[in-house]
Design a protein around this motif. Structure first.
Motif, short mmCIF file in Angstrom:
data_model
loop_
_atom_site.label_atom_id
_atom_site.label_comp_id
_atom_site.label_asym_id
_atom_site.label_seq_id
_atom_site.Cartn_x
_atom_site.Cartn_y
_atom_site.Cartn_z
N VAL A 93 0.84 -1.20 0.00
CA VAL A 93 0.00 0.00 0.00
C VAL A 93 0.87 1.25 0.00
CG1 VAL A 93 -2.04 -1.00 1.12
CG2 VAL A 93 -0.20 -0.10 2.52
N GLU A 94 0.31 2.33 -0.49
CA GLU A 94 0.95 3.64 -0.47
C GLU A 94 -0.02 4.62 0.17
OE1 GLU A 94 4.03 4.63 -1.41
OE2 GLU A 94 4.51 2.54 -1.80
N PRO A 95 0.51 5.64 0.86
CA PRO A 95 -0.39 6.66 1.41
C PRO A 95 -1.18 7.33 0.29
CG PRO A 95 1.85 6.94 2.25
CD PRO A 95 1.91 5.91 1.17
N ARG A 96 -2.41 7.70 0.62
CA ARG A 96 -3.23 8.41 -0.37
C ARG A 96 -2.60 9.76 -0.67
NH1 ARG A 96 -8.23 7.99 3.05
NH2 ARG A 96 -7.48 6.05 3.87
N LYS A 97 -2.81 10.20 -1.88
CA LYS A 97 -2.31 11.52 -2.28
C LYS A 97 -2.90 12.57 -1.33
CE LYS A 97 -1.81 14.42 -6.32
NZ LYS A 97 -0.58 14.23 -7.03
N ASP A 99 -2.10 12.78 1.87
CA ASP A 99 -2.00 12.32 3.26
C ASP A 99 -0.71 12.88 3.84
OD1 ASP A 99 -1.90 11.04 5.69
OD2 ASP A 99 -2.43 9.07 4.90
N LEU A 121 -1.62 1.73 7.34
CA LEU A 121 -2.42 1.86 6.12
C LEU A 121 -3.20 0.57 5.85
CD1 LEU A 121 0.11 3.80 3.86
CD2 LEU A 121 -1.94 4.71 4.99
N GLU A 124 -6.16 0.59 8.17
CA GLU A 124 -7.22 1.46 7.63
C GLU A 124 -8.01 0.74 6.54
OE1 GLU A 124 -5.39 5.95 8.18
OE2 GLU A 124 -5.13 4.96 6.26
N GLY A 125 -7.31 0.05 5.67
CA GLY A 125 -7.98 -0.69 4.60
C GLY A 125 -8.85 -1.81 5.14
N ASP A 128 -12.03 -0.36 6.57
CA ASP A 128 -12.95 -0.01 5.48
C ASP A 128 -13.62 -1.26 4.92
OD1 ASP A 128 -12.24 2.65 5.73
OD2 ASP A 128 -10.88 2.64 4.01
#
Length: 172
Positions: A93-97, A99, A121, A124-125, A128
């Motif tokens: 995963v990568e941080p959301r743009k 963040d 991250l 968090e996923g 969700d």
């Protein structure tokens, strides 16, 4: 075989519902009358409870979500370990743009912080995914999503001194 599987699933669901109802009744007996409404007027806790109860009735879906989470956590650990040895391996995963929590260079350069970032991250996923998987009405889903997001955000490593490289550099 299919009949036995269906009967087993139905029996399991009945037992889970019965246990969940008994637990909720016991909890209500322990709490003073009106206390829950005073503490949680928007019923966020009730929404989380309903979502959790719904998920308890979907053991295969839950297994799938948790298996995916563990698999991605393993990938993140492997990427962090490779980074320890000088590689620039990427995690799942990568941080959301936008963040800003993970902007400090140590989140990418330091394998420990990289792993913390990846794990948070992924959490968090997972949160969700769990809310989406819950079989509840839209209002309950939105309340549960909001409440769970607050809990997960509060647990972010950036909210702790030991998990925030920018704060550590400012403090020392």
């Amino acid at each position: 075989m299919a009949d036995q599987t269906a009967e087993f699933r139905a029996q399991l669901e009945r037992q889970l519902v019965s246990q969940l109802e008994a637990s909720m009744e016991a909890l209500q007996r322990l709490l003073p009358s009106g206390l829950v409404g005073t503490i949680d007027p928007a019923s966020m806790g009730a929404a989380l409870g309903q979502a959790t109860g719904s998920l308890a009735l979907q053991p295969l879906r839950m297994l799938n979500l948790w298996t995916n989470y563990v698999s991605q956590s393993t990938q993140a650990t492997m990427a962090a370990t490779a980074r320890f040895f000088g590689s620039q391996a990427t995690g799942p995963v990568e941080p959301r743009k936008g963040d800003r929590r993970f902007k400090h260079s140590d989140w990418h350069a330091n394998p420990w912080y990289y792993l913390l970032q990846q794990r948070h991250l992924l959490l968090e996923g997972l949160a969700d995914d769990l809310v989406v998987a819950a079989d509840v009405d839209d209002l309950t889903r939105r309340k549960a999503e909001f409440a769970l997001k607050q809990l997960v955000d509060a647990a972010a490593p950036t909210n702790q001194l030991w998990g925030n490289p920018a704060a550590i550099r400012r403090a020392y």
